[in-house]
Design an enzyme around this catalytic site. Structure first.
Site, PDB file in Angstrom:
ATOM      1  N   TYR A 154       0.842  -1.205   0.000  1.00 18.17           N
ATOM      2  CA  TYR A 154       0.000   0.000   0.000  1.00 18.17           C
ATOM      3  C   TYR A 154       0.880   1.260   0.000  1.00 18.17           C
ATOM      4  CZ  TYR A 154      -3.815   3.092   1.627  1.00 18.17           C
ATOM      5  OH  TYR A 154      -4.743   4.090   1.762  1.00 18.17           O
ATOM      6  N   LYS A 158       0.911   4.209  -2.805  1.00 15.06           N
ATOM      7  CA  LYS A 158       0.520   5.590  -2.490  1.00 15.06           C
ATOM      8  C   LYS A 158       1.680   6.564  -2.680  1.00 15.06           C
ATOM      9  CE  LYS A 158      -3.823   4.917  -1.601  1.00 15.06           C
ATOM     10  NZ  LYS A 158      -4.856   5.519  -2.447  1.00 15.06           N
TER      11      LYS A 158
HETATM   12  P1  NAP Z   1     -13.520   2.143   0.951  1.00 15.04           P
HETATM   13  O1  NAP Z   1     -14.560   2.555   1.932  1.00 15.04           O
HETATM   14  O2  NAP Z   1     -12.969   0.750   1.035  1.00 15.04           O
HETATM   15  O3  NAP Z   1     -14.112   2.383  -0.542  1.00 15.04           O
HETATM   16  C1  NAP Z   1     -13.350   2.029  -1.659  1.00 15.04           C
HETATM   17  C2  NAP Z   1     -14.068   2.439  -2.923  1.00 15.04           C
HETATM   18  O4  NAP Z   1     -13.254   2.064  -4.037  1.00 15.04           O
HETATM   19  C3  NAP Z   1     -15.415   1.773  -3.120  1.00 15.04           C
HETATM   20  O5  NAP Z   1     -16.260   2.667  -3.787  1.00 15.04           O
HETATM   21  C4  NAP Z   1     -15.084   0.593  -4.025  1.00 15.04           C
HETATM   22  O6  NAP Z   1     -16.170   0.156  -4.823  1.00 15.04           O
HETATM   23  C5  NAP Z   1     -14.017   1.230  -4.913  1.00 15.04           C
HETATM   24  N1  NAP Z   1     -13.134   0.252  -5.522  1.00 15.04           N
HETATM   25  C6  NAP Z   1     -12.347  -0.679  -4.918  1.00 15.04           C
HETATM   26  N2  NAP Z   1     -11.677  -1.383  -5.820  1.00 15.04           N
HETATM   27  C7  NAP Z   1     -12.031  -0.898  -7.041  1.00 15.04           C
HETATM   28  C8  NAP Z   1     -11.693  -1.225  -8.380  1.00 15.04           C
HETATM   29  N3  NAP Z   1     -10.838  -2.204  -8.676  1.00 15.04           N
HETATM   30  N4  NAP Z   1     -12.262  -0.496  -9.376  1.00 15.04           N
HETATM   31  C9  NAP Z   1     -13.123   0.461  -9.103  1.00 15.04           C
HETATM   32  N5  NAP Z   1     -13.500   0.838  -7.867  1.00 15.04           N
HETATM   33  C10 NAP Z   1     -12.960   0.144  -6.851  1.00 15.04           C
HETATM   34  O7  NAP Z   1     -12.241   3.092   0.981  1.00 15.04           O
HETATM   35  P2  NAP Z   1     -12.045   4.534   1.661  1.00 15.04           P
HETATM   36  O8  NAP Z   1     -11.602   4.347   3.054  1.00 15.04           O
HETATM   37  O9  NAP Z   1     -13.212   5.414   1.367  1.00 15.04           O
HETATM   38  O10 NAP Z   1     -10.751   5.032   0.852  1.00 15.04           O
HETATM   39  C11 NAP Z   1     -10.864   5.822  -0.315  1.00 15.04           C
HETATM   40  C12 NAP Z   1      -9.461   6.233  -0.756  1.00 15.04           C
HETATM   41  O11 NAP Z   1      -8.811   6.952   0.304  1.00 15.04           O
HETATM   42  C13 NAP Z   1      -8.542   5.053  -1.083  1.00 15.04           C
HETATM   43  O12 NAP Z   1      -7.694   5.378  -2.160  1.00 15.04           O
HETATM   44  C14 NAP Z   1      -7.713   4.899   0.186  1.00 15.04           C
HETATM   45  O13 NAP Z   1      -6.468   4.285  -0.057  1.00 15.04           O
HETATM   46  C15 NAP Z   1      -7.578   6.355   0.590  1.00 15.04           C
HETATM   47  N6  NAP Z   1      -7.264   6.533   2.013  1.00 15.04           N
HETATM   48  C16 NAP Z   1      -8.138   6.126   2.971  1.00 15.04           C
HETATM   49  C17 NAP Z   1      -7.817   6.327   4.312  1.00 15.04           C
HETATM   50  C18 NAP Z   1      -8.741   5.923   5.434  1.00 15.04           C
HETATM   51  O14 NAP Z   1      -8.343   6.096   6.587  1.00 15.04           O
HETATM   52  N7  NAP Z   1      -9.934   5.435   5.158  1.00 15.04           N
HETATM   53  C19 NAP Z   1      -6.603   6.922   4.646  1.00 15.04           C
HETATM   54  C20 NAP Z   1      -5.738   7.318   3.649  1.00 15.04           C
HETATM   55  C21 NAP Z   1      -6.098   7.125   2.326  1.00 15.04           C
HETATM   56  P3  NAP Z   1     -17.228  -0.998  -4.273  1.00 15.04           P
HETATM   57  O15 NAP Z   1     -18.079  -0.315  -3.242  1.00 15.04           O
HETATM   58  O16 NAP Z   1     -18.021  -1.374  -5.461  1.00 15.04           O
HETATM   59  O17 NAP Z   1     -16.388  -2.096  -3.719  1.00 15.04           O
END
Ligand code: NAP
Length: 246
Positions: A154, A158
């Site tokens: 990861y 990133k």
């Molecule tokens: P999440 O709740 O797991 O949601 C992920 C989203 O990405 C969902 O809409 C999912 O679609 C979609 N997705 C996953 N694999 C995909 C693929 N192969 N093609 C198209 N869409 C795909 O994640 P989140 O926590 O909101 O994170 C969003 C972003 O922020 C990510 O890039 C993550 O790395 C980054 N981030 C998150 C955090 C945190 O603390 N949460 C911190 C730093 C960075 P489905 O619903 O259809 O599965």
């Protein structure tokens, strides 16, 4: 009347992606987003955007396939006639210590987080170059800056997003197309729900705010970088992390 701007958000069915869709809708943009499998959740995001008085479209597409990314940009053009904002938000984790991390864990994370962002930027920048305008916002992570135990794959993906952001910002600057990244810290979503209480507590200790962020905190930063007021900002990484990466 001014034509409505059109934003394309990857992974908009839930979590941070959904908050971004709704925030951009609130800013008056038409919103297209993709999801991978969460059809009902995607329909809810569409409803939430429409409640802000704009049109919204959900497209099932896997960003780890370049053909899906090209088709997603094409569908956006058919829907809204233009593409003003791309937000690369779709991302996954497959955590494990290096000794236990499989080739599949590495490939899966690089395919979505790194290659997916690359394919989307390539497809979208062709349109933006022709338009001579556009804004790209990539969702990285503080893990791409600081590293993290159990997240080699990861962190690599990133950090790559940051490298790609800075490179494309240089490539597109002459056309005044901006490319920036946001590095969220610990944000409450399904992704962080998976963590054990012990792991969460350890991370909270490392955050000067001693609190997790909300998806809306990230969405507000995206709205700034996708809006007119950030016109002279490009190639930057904005941490939304309660001070974690200071
Ligand atoms: P999440 O709740 O797991 O949601 C992920 C989203 O990405 C969902 O809409 C999912 O679609 C979609 N997705 C996953 N694999 C995909 C693929 N192969 N093609 C198209 N869409 C795909 O994640 P989140 O926590 O909101 O994170 C969003 C972003 O922020 C990510 O890039 C993550 O790395 C980054 N981030 C998150 C955090 C945190 O603390 N949460 C911190 C730093 C960075 P489905 O619903 O259809 O599965």
């Amino acid at each position: 009347m001014m034509e409505k701007k059109v934003a394309l958000v990857t992974g908009g069915s839930r979590g941070i992606g959904r908050a971004i869709c709704v925030r951009l809708a609130k800013a008056g943009m038409q919103v297209v987003f993709n999801y991978q499998s969460g059809e009902e959740a995607a329909a809810e995001t569409v409803r939430l955007c429409q409640a802000e008085g704009v049109e919204a479209l959900a497209v099932k597409a896997d960003v780890s396939h370049s053909a899906d990314c090209d088709a997603l940009v094409q569908k956006t053009l058919e829907f809204g006639g233009r593409l003003d904002v791309l937000v690369n938000n779709a991302g996954i984790t497959r955590d494990n210590l290096l000794m236990r991390m499989s080739d599949e864990d590495l490939d899966a994370v690089l395919n979505v987080n790194l290659k997916g962002s690359f394919y989307m930027m390539r497809a979208a920048s062709k349109v933006m170059l022709k338009q001579r305008s556009g804004k790209i916002v990539n969702i990285s992570s503080v893990v791409g800056i600081l590293g993290n135990v159990g997240q080699m794959n990861y962190a690599a993906s990133k950090a790559a997003v940051i490298g790609m952001t800075k490179s494309l910002a240089r490539e597109l600057a002459s056309r005044k197309i901006t490319v920036n990244a946001i590095a969220p810290g610990m944000i409450e979503t399904a992704m962080t729900e998976k963590m054990t209480e012990k792991a969460k507590e350890a991370v909270l200790q490392a955050i000067p705010f001693h609190a997790m962020g909300a998806a809306e905190d990230v969405a507000n930063a995206v709205a700034f970088l996708a809006g007119e007021e950030s016109g002279y900002i490009t190639g930057q990484v904005l941490c939304v992390d309660g001070g974690m990466a200071i």
